[in-house]
Design an enzyme around this catalytic site. Structure first.
Site, PDB file in Angstrom:
ATOM      1  N   ILE A 176       0.865  -1.183   0.000  1.00 15.63           N
ATOM      2  CA  ILE A 176       0.000   0.000   0.000  1.00 15.63           C
ATOM      3  C   ILE A 176       0.897   1.227   0.000  1.00 15.63           C
ATOM      4  O   ILE A 176       1.890   1.282   0.725  1.00 15.63           O
ATOM      5  CB  ILE A 176      -0.973   0.009   1.203  1.00 15.63           C
ATOM      6  CG1 ILE A 176      -1.920   1.214   1.112  1.00 15.63           C
ATOM      7  CG2 ILE A 176      -0.232  -0.036   2.535  1.00 15.63           C
ATOM      8  CD1 ILE A 176      -3.068   1.144   2.121  1.00 15.63           C
ATOM      9  N   ILE A 212       4.940  -1.209   2.797  1.00 16.67           N
ATOM     10  CA  ILE A 212       4.625   0.188   2.542  1.00 16.67           C
ATOM     11  C   ILE A 212       5.388   0.653   1.306  1.00 16.67           C
ATOM     12  O   ILE A 212       6.614   0.544   1.242  1.00 16.67           O
ATOM     13  CB  ILE A 212       4.982   1.060   3.757  1.00 16.67           C
ATOM     14  CG1 ILE A 212       4.356   0.483   5.032  1.00 16.67           C
ATOM     15  CG2 ILE A 212       4.522   2.494   3.513  1.00 16.67           C
ATOM     16  CD1 ILE A 212       2.852   0.285   4.982  1.00 16.67           C
ATOM     17  N   LYS A 213       4.645   1.177   0.333  1.00 16.59           N
ATOM     18  CA  LYS A 213       5.270   1.639  -0.909  1.00 16.59           C
ATOM     19  C   LYS A 213       5.694   3.098  -0.761  1.00 16.59           C
ATOM     20  O   LYS A 213       4.883   3.956  -0.400  1.00 16.59           O
ATOM     21  CB  LYS A 213       4.295   1.514  -2.086  1.00 16.59           C
ATOM     22  CG  LYS A 213       4.106   0.100  -2.572  1.00 16.59           C
ATOM     23  CD  LYS A 213       3.143   0.045  -3.737  1.00 16.59           C
ATOM     24  CE  LYS A 213       3.816   0.391  -5.042  1.00 16.59           C
ATOM     25  NZ  LYS A 213       2.912   0.148  -6.207  1.00 16.59           N
ATOM     26  N   ILE A 214       6.947   3.343  -1.059  1.00 14.47           N
ATOM     27  CA  ILE A 214       7.508   4.694  -1.010  1.00 14.47           C
ATOM     28  C   ILE A 214       8.190   4.978  -2.344  1.00 14.47           C
ATOM     29  O   ILE A 214       9.054   4.209  -2.765  1.00 14.47           O
ATOM     30  CB  ILE A 214       8.516   4.839   0.142  1.00 14.47           C
ATOM     31  CG1 ILE A 214       7.833   4.567   1.494  1.00 14.47           C
ATOM     32  CG2 ILE A 214       9.144   6.225   0.133  1.00 14.47           C
ATOM     33  CD1 ILE A 214       8.783   4.589   2.685  1.00 14.47           C
TER      34      ILE A 214
END
Length: 368
Positions: free
Chosen positions: A108, A139-141
């Site tokens: 996400i 966690i998408k960064i």
């Protein structure tokens, strides 16, 4: 399992689905893809959620409840997307446990409007992790210059990260450095490195789209002969970087403490040019420790007629270097291309997010 998806898995590639919706969860389709097409993970992005949350009635009841509670559009989107990701994490929990975290994650992304805001990105990454509340959430960064520090900070907290929107080989090296830095900080803080996982999402088809357009504008016979080769070449050279840096002395020190390699993930794998084979960016990027995240149409094409021939990367490094060198000689600037693609990628996510928020505002207002 289909013959082709099993063959890709046997070649060392983890198949992840680049899509998620409540309808897919409620219908059992996600579990079906695990059972029949070797799907072992999911990626999402703002565009995917914009499509999911604004179609059909799957979110109607939740939005009505949120409207009654006075939620803002941002709060409603946060609630709905984290609920979906949590549910998907539960679907993949057996895969995650069986593979000891190698597979089974659901990604996400932080609010794309924070891509140039390091502090805001780090804060939201932690909020998303805590709200989803599952070990197998990633966690998408985005891999902007400003994103490198929060990538390391998030990993240092023991949170798994999907680094997204990578186009250049130089930035990829910086991403790997951020990964190792985050693990070094996690180790110093007493974290268990074996529970921290990461992928580096290298975008493929968009490279061909941009470079091919420039080659066609140049129009020489030499330039036209180079079309539809740069995307694979760029990704294959990224794998060469992966092999180099994850056999370094720095990495060996981390691996001795249980660290997992940050795997290269091939994203943007649906072909944009209909003249190309629809499985080009799947069968052409097979090697150990890779992930390929596919839109469902590409997954179906692979299952139906994909021909997997084993490792199609590690013997191609010299050829791939020559392709990118030839493109440069033809008059296409690699640096200009990758910078433009990063900027455009962020702009597209911003636009999708704003469109999503506008749609959700309308739904909330009509429900009040």
């Amino acid at each position: 399992m289909t013959e082709s998806t099993q063959a890709l898995s046997d070649a060392g590639v983890s198949i992840w689905l680049d899509d998620l919706s409540r309808d897919r969860l409620n219908s059992g389709n996600l579990q079906e893809l695990i059972d029949t097409k070797n799907v072992v993970g999911v990626t999402t992005n703002p565009t995917i959620f914009a499509g999911a949350l604004t179609k059909g009635t799957a979110y109607a009841q939740q939005f009505a409840e949120l409207a009654a509670a006075g939620a803002s559009a941002e709060e409603a989107v946060f609630a709905a997307t984290t609920d979906d990701v949590r549910a998907a994490c539960d679907v993949f929990a057996p895969v995650y446990r069986a593979s000891k975290g190698y597979d089974g994650p659901v990604s996400i992304e932080v609010d794309p409007r924070l891509a140039r805001d390091a502090a805001g990105t780090a804060t939201m990454a932690k909020e998303l992790y805590e709200r989803v509340g599952r070990e197998n959430v990633m966690i998408k960064i985005p891999a902007t210059v400003e994103g490198l520090q929060p990538i390391a900070e998030t990993l240092a907290e023991g949170i798994s990260v999907n680094v997204t929107l990578i186009f250049s080989l130089t930035r990829y090296r910086e991403v790997i450095n951020a990964y190792m830095l985050g693990l070094e900080q996690a180790l110093a803080a007493g974290k268990d490195l074996s529970t921290i996982h990461s992928v580096a999402s290298f975008f493929v088809s968009r490279v061909d789209t941009e470079i091919d357009a420039r080659l066609e504008q140049i129009g020489t016979e030499e330039a036209l002969a180079l079309r539809s080769a740069s995307g694979l070449a760029n990704a294959r050279l990224a794998y060469q970087v992966f092999e180099e840096l994850f056999t370094s002395e720095r990495w060996k020190r981390l691996a001795a403490h249980g660290a997992n390699v940050q795997r290269p993930l091939w994203a943007s794998t649906g072909v944009k040019n209909p003249e190309l084979p629809d499985t080009l960016y799947v069968t052409g990027l097979a090697a150990r420790h890779c992930v390929n995240t596919m839109p469902e149409a590409t997954l179906d094409a692979l299952a139906d007629h994909g021909v997997v021939t084993g490792d199609t990367i590690t013997s191609t490094f010299a050829e791939s270097n020559e392709i990118l060198d030839a493109v440069e000689r033809a008059g296409v600037s690699y640096t200009e291309v990758v910078e433009k693609l990063e900027t455009e990628g962020l702009a597209k996510f911003d636009a999708s997010w704003e469109e999503l928020l506008d749609s959700v505002r309308s739904v909330l207002e009509s429900s009040r």
